[in-house]
Design a protein around this motif. Structure first.
Motif, PDB file in Angstrom:
ATOM      1  N   SER A  35       0.814  -1.222   0.000  1.00 59.57           N
ATOM      2  CA  SER A  35       0.000   0.000   0.000  1.00 59.57           C
ATOM      3  C   SER A  35       0.848   1.272   0.000  1.00 59.57           C
ATOM      4  CB  SER A  35      -0.916   0.009   1.227  1.00 59.57           C
ATOM      5  OG  SER A  35      -0.169   0.113   2.424  1.00 59.57           O
ATOM      6  N   ARG A  37       2.261   2.457   2.569  1.00 59.19           N
ATOM      7  CA  ARG A  37       1.954   3.117   3.844  1.00 59.19           C
ATOM      8  C   ARG A  37       2.777   2.431   4.918  1.00 59.19           C
ATOM      9  NH1 ARG A  37      -1.016   7.803   2.972  1.00 59.19           N
ATOM     10  NH2 ARG A  37      -2.029   7.452   0.970  1.00 59.19           N
ATOM     11  N   SER A  38       2.976   3.113   6.028  1.00 59.10           N
ATOM     12  CA  SER A  38       3.765   2.520   7.117  1.00 59.10           C
ATOM     13  C   SER A  38       2.945   1.471   7.861  1.00 59.10           C
ATOM     14  CB  SER A  38       4.228   3.605   8.086  1.00 59.10           C
ATOM     15  OG  SER A  38       3.125   4.119   8.804  1.00 59.10           O
ATOM     16  N   ILE A  41       0.576   3.104  10.284  1.00 58.96           N
ATOM     17  CA  ILE A  41      -0.723   3.526   9.735  1.00 58.96           C
ATOM     18  C   ILE A  41      -1.668   2.325   9.676  1.00 58.96           C
ATOM     19  CG2 ILE A  41      -1.916   4.353   7.653  1.00 58.96           C
ATOM     20  CD1 ILE A  41      -0.510   6.603   9.041  1.00 58.96           C
ATOM     21  N   SER A  55      -5.213   6.776   2.924  1.00 60.54           N
ATOM     22  CA  SER A  55      -4.521   5.630   3.537  1.00 60.54           C
ATOM     23  C   SER A  55      -5.438   4.417   3.573  1.00 60.54           C
ATOM     24  CB  SER A  55      -4.069   5.965   4.961  1.00 60.54           C
ATOM     25  OG  SER A  55      -3.066   6.935   4.959  1.00 60.54           O
ATOM     26  N   ASP A  58      -5.739   2.986   0.046  1.00 61.04           N
ATOM     27  CA  ASP A  58      -4.495   2.323  -0.366  1.00 61.04           C
ATOM     28  C   ASP A  58      -4.345   0.965   0.312  1.00 61.04           C
ATOM     29  OD1 ASP A  58      -3.784   4.440  -2.022  1.00 61.04           O
ATOM     30  OD2 ASP A  58      -2.416   5.343  -0.554  1.00 61.04           O
TER      31      ASP A  58
END
Length: 89
Positions: A35, A37-38, A41, A55, A58
């Motif tokens: 994604s 993203r971390s 997240i 977010s 994703d």
């Protein structure tokens, strides 16, 4: 997956995302990487904390899901019983 109970809260959303990811056999690390993203997240989302809509989208895309909007309705009596029976345990 089909669910009798619609998502009504961030906690519902987080639990549903976590279940979908795990059911798909996707690790948190892989979902975060895919994604872009971390993991923080992703974990915030799965804990029912507020994250951005981008977010959310994703992460859902990375685990193979999408959002479908439907008209709101009141829960059925059975849905309410099921929902609140969890609180009594």
């Amino acid at each position: 997956m089909t669910y009798a109970n619609p998502i009504r809260t961030l906690a519902d959303l987080g639990a549903r995302v976590a279940l979908a990811r795990k059911t798909a056999g996707i690790t948190a690390t892989a979902a975060a990487r895919q994604s872009k993203r971390s993991r923080d997240i992703l974990h915030r989302l799965e804990r029912g904390e507020d994250v951005s809509v981008s977010s959310l989208l994703d992460i859902l895309r990375a685990i193979g899901y999408q959002i479908e909007l439907m008209p709101a309705r009141l829960p059925t009596l059975e849905e309410a019983r099921q929902r609140f029976s969890d609180d009594e345990r």
